[in-house]
Design an enzyme around this catalytic site. Sequence first.
Site, short mmCIF file in Angstrom:
data_model
loop_
_atom_site.label_atom_id
_atom_site.label_comp_id
_atom_site.label_asym_id
_atom_site.label_seq_id
_atom_site.Cartn_x
_atom_site.Cartn_y
_atom_site.Cartn_z
CG HIS A 183 -2.16 -0.85 1.03
ND1 HIS A 183 -2.48 -1.89 1.86
CD2 HIS A 183 -3.14 -0.82 0.08
CE1 HIS A 183 -3.59 -2.47 1.44
NE2 HIS A 183 -4.01 -1.85 0.36
NE ARG B 232 -11.37 -1.11 1.34
CZ ARG B 232 -10.72 -0.47 0.37
NH1 ARG B 232 -10.07 -1.16 -0.57
NH2 ARG B 232 -10.69 0.83 0.30
CG ASN C 216 -10.35 1.04 -4.29
OD1 ASN C 216 -10.46 2.14 -3.76
ND2 ASN C 216 -9.34 0.70 -5.06
C1 HEM Z 1 -5.54 -7.64 2.38
C2 HEM Z 1 -5.88 -7.52 1.15
C3 HEM Z 1 -5.57 -6.31 0.32
C4 HEM Z 1 -4.80 -6.31 -0.78
C5 HEM Z 1 -4.09 -7.51 -1.40
C6 HEM Z 1 -4.76 -4.96 -1.27
C7 HEM Z 1 -4.04 -4.55 -2.37
C8 HEM Z 1 -3.95 -3.27 -2.84
C9 HEM Z 1 -3.13 -2.84 -3.92
C10 HEM Z 1 -2.18 -3.74 -4.71
C11 HEM Z 1 -3.34 -1.52 -4.12
C12 HEM Z 1 -2.67 -0.66 -5.18
C13 HEM Z 1 -1.47 0.06 -4.61
C14 HEM Z 1 -0.58 0.66 -5.71
O1 HEM Z 1 -0.83 1.78 -6.15
O2 HEM Z 1 0.38 0.00 -6.12
C15 HEM Z 1 -4.31 -1.10 -3.15
C16 HEM Z 1 -4.82 0.15 -3.02
C17 HEM Z 1 -5.64 0.55 -1.98
N1 HEM Z 1 -6.05 -0.23 -0.91
FE1 HEM Z 1 -5.77 -2.17 -0.65
N2 HEM Z 1 -5.51 -4.17 -0.47
C18 HEM Z 1 -6.03 -4.96 0.52
C19 HEM Z 1 -6.86 -4.58 1.54
C20 HEM Z 1 -7.24 -3.29 1.76
C21 HEM Z 1 -8.07 -2.89 2.86
C22 HEM Z 1 -8.67 -3.81 3.91
C23 HEM Z 1 -8.22 -1.57 2.75
C24 HEM Z 1 -9.05 -0.79 3.72
C25 HEM Z 1 -8.98 0.41 3.98
C26 HEM Z 1 -7.49 -1.12 1.57
C27 HEM Z 1 -7.42 0.16 1.09
C28 HEM Z 1 -6.81 0.55 -0.10
C29 HEM Z 1 -6.91 1.88 -0.65
C30 HEM Z 1 -7.66 3.06 -0.04
C31 HEM Z 1 -6.18 1.89 -1.84
C32 HEM Z 1 -6.04 3.04 -2.84
C33 HEM Z 1 -7.03 2.76 -3.94
C34 HEM Z 1 -7.33 3.88 -4.90
O3 HEM Z 1 -7.36 5.05 -4.53
O4 HEM Z 1 -7.60 3.56 -6.06
N3 HEM Z 1 -6.89 -2.20 1.00
N4 HEM Z 1 -4.67 -2.19 -2.36
#
Ligand code: HEM
Lengths: 319, 198, 346
Positions: C193, C223, C225
């Site tokens: 993240h 959730r 996104n």
């Molecule tokens: C555990 C499993 C999860 C995985 C494998 C995962 C994976 C990812 C990945 C790969 C990114 C893209 C980051 C980049 O720019 O390289 C991302 C973005 C993000 N993740 Fe997760 N995530 C997980 C859980 C969560 C949870 C539980 C939250 C709760 C708040 C969260 C919140 C976010 C947010 C806010 C972004 C930015 C997305 C955007 O603005 O488009 N993630 N996540």
Amino acid sequence: MSGETIAVRVVAAEAITPTIKRLRMVARDGARLPPYSAGSHTVLTMASGERVIRNAYSLLGSTLAGGAYEVAVLRAPRSRGGSAFVHDHVGEGHELTLSVPINLFPLNRRARHHVLVAGGIGITPIGAMADELAKVNASFELHYAVRNEARGAFCGDLAGRYGERVRLYVSERQERLHVHDILMRQPLGTHLYVCGPEGMIGNVLADARALGWPETSLHAERFLAAAGGAPFALRLAKSGVATTVGEDQTLLEAIEAAGIEAPFSCRGGVCGECELPVVSADGEIDHRDHYLSAEEKAAGCKIMPCVSRLRGRELVLDL
Amino acid sequence: MPVVKSRPVWGRLAPSPFARRHLVFCEVAGLGAVERAFAGTDSIRQRTSLNLIVPPDFAPARSERLDALGFEAVHEFPSVETVLVRLRVSLSQAAMGTLLYLAGGEAFLDQATCLAEACGVAGDGVQTEHCGSTGRRVQCVHCKGMMADVTMSPVVCDHCGLHLTVRDHYSRRLGAFQGVCADAEAPGVLPEPTRIDA
Amino acid sequence: MTIPFKTETFRDDFTFSNSEAAIRRFPFPFDRDAYMYAVNIEQHMPGPAKSATEFPIDIDEHYVAEMADRDLVLKADPLRCQSLPHMMTAEWDLLELLMTSMARDYPEHFSLERSGREWHWINRPLGIDQRFTFEDPATLPLSPMEYITRQCQGDFCLLDQRDDNLWMDAGIVTTQADWSLDFDLGMNFIEWHGPVPLAHEIGVFERALKFLLNLQQGRPVRRLNWTMTINPRLDTSPENYHRWGIDRTTVTPDNVGDKVHLRVELQALWRLPRSNAIVFSIRCYLIKMRELVTQPKWARRLHRVLRDLPGELADYKGLTNYRETTVAWLSKYDDGAPTSPGFHPD
Ligand code: HEM
């Protein structure tokens, strides 16, 4: 969080040593019980008259248990609670409630080699680990210290299953488990797992640290901190409702049971949806969430009812 | 500059009195850190072996300096590649109670920590200290080619020729930062070059 | 009820579109007129009939076409599907979760018969009939994770839990919003993240991680996104960014309705039983602006969200090049009337 539970019936209860009783349980509705990973425990809920007793026990390896759930319960010397109840009152046909398996003592699956050390009843999670490691062909050795062979639960089973990988130390035969010597000769990338009497766990970990084993390679059994807590009175100022939050209930569940709608989302103390304003607290708020800041917790004006509760007499909420 | 959570955090060498063997791998730039960290600890020095990458121009003053360390053994290697081969063998033969110490430039630390991790040695089983080159290892996300010692962003990929922005995103498995096409949304228009090794 | 599967593409001629029914069930991600990061986790409980959350694993009219697109991605770049050696048990757990859910909830399309370890799986839409032995990889043509996720919509990551963190040690990722599995493989929750702006500072990831470490079997969570994508391209990978990035410059006032898509990810997390790993599913839904504005509430709301989105978020999501044009186009559908709370269309 009051978690998922499974209603079970005891189908076999056997004293495998004078102080250890093994319970074998299947789902009351005949459904298949979910599989679990080595090191998992379950929380047993037993009704003893008015009293509800809740104890955590490690689950035996699934191969050893043959599909059902099995736990081995040591009669604690001066127990007034769970272990005495199991020994005195739980037999075939007895109905109990289990939590779904929870694992706070997991194997590190990236380890190059695993050293498993068990003392006495500590064999239950350790035996499960041997079971799982053998199944995936991982490299391991198991050291099991018991007072005498008759008292050592599962000695025969283990030796039969894992052969040379198991070493037994019977103290009545003057066989001593020298953990120090074992830890001296392990390849880099080894992980150590220990379960048994508290003193033994402490000694084994101290030996490992003194020999330069890094903290991340050391693992000892942990159980889930008890959910719930002492009951307390609850009043909802706006709705004019008064009720009690039971010892097994979360504050949020008590509000819902009183027929009042309250917001929620994660029910795990992180999302912030269920936050409620506190009018007054006769007692100390037991904040268990990860949402409120330390200052907010100290101020005591807000509570997250999905996980937090009161240690005291009465809580009044602005709801 | 935004604080990015996937940058590696390098530490400061501090030999543990509990470790039974100390394995040091370093570049010449890291030698000062090793001298400082191991000063005054005779019992530790006698259980320490040093594996040093020695460029050809280091020859003059070296033997005195290395002798002064008082280590059990000192081995010299001509390049990062050869020392990494040794590292792999050493880790596979070492016993628990061995602590690994790495000192040198960013690119060396990137590769050595990533190899150690692959051998199951990570977390508090390895200590690092950054000295010398701050050029980063960068992987081109498009062609997957690796570049060592990158100091400017954007940078031209050695392998596929794209102009890459170096993101503040680090993979411990690859031991590299991520390079992503800099002008995909405006071909030929490149951002101002900036130093990334500050 | 059988789902009428569409024939369509997510590349080249981009013939993808949503039926009216698919528009109505679109998981619109905004429950108010503004957006900021939060720990927006809720329990993954069954939603209303026909909604995207009616079943734990959602199969819809795009299923067959999406599986064909996944095959093309994997042919071109096998690194989109990777698993570190210690993840095999988690792979079997995932196969069990997907096969049992799909067969239970879509019996007209999938069936699973189990007799001990001997399993018989039938996937009618893709014409697959497979007998195999559970936990014996030699009896499947592919690794268990790749085998089943080539038959299930959505990307999947398998997270190993150790040292009080989650580690992305396996996954199949072909419909991602600009991140690379090959690069992120082996990272922990905080590391992968890393590039997300603002959220670390407000404690979102620290809290989310604590919650997930305690995730229980039988209690999945989800959730939403979102981001935006030009053309209905499922595979917006960093690997190919030098090819598709240019699309972001092709938006004009005349083509917003067809070119600009809202991209919503319905993400769900399950604790897996045998491995103690967590599976993270990332199910991508695309909707054209032209389709979205058929729901007046969604049109008003998206206009306001996009207009007021913090600059850092817009930059991070890659919207900067076409945000203004899109906001201007959407403004025609926003009469300033208040919107009702909640996600659902009025
Ligand atoms: C555990 C499993 C999860 C995985 C494998 C995962 C994976 C990812 C990945 C790969 C990114 C893209 C980051 C980049 O720019 O390289 C991302 C973005 C993000 N993740 Fe997760 N995530 C997980 C859980 C969560 C949870 C539980 C939250 C709760 C708040 C969260 C919140 C976010 C947010 C806010 C972004 C930015 C997305 C955007 O603005 O488009 N993630 N996540």
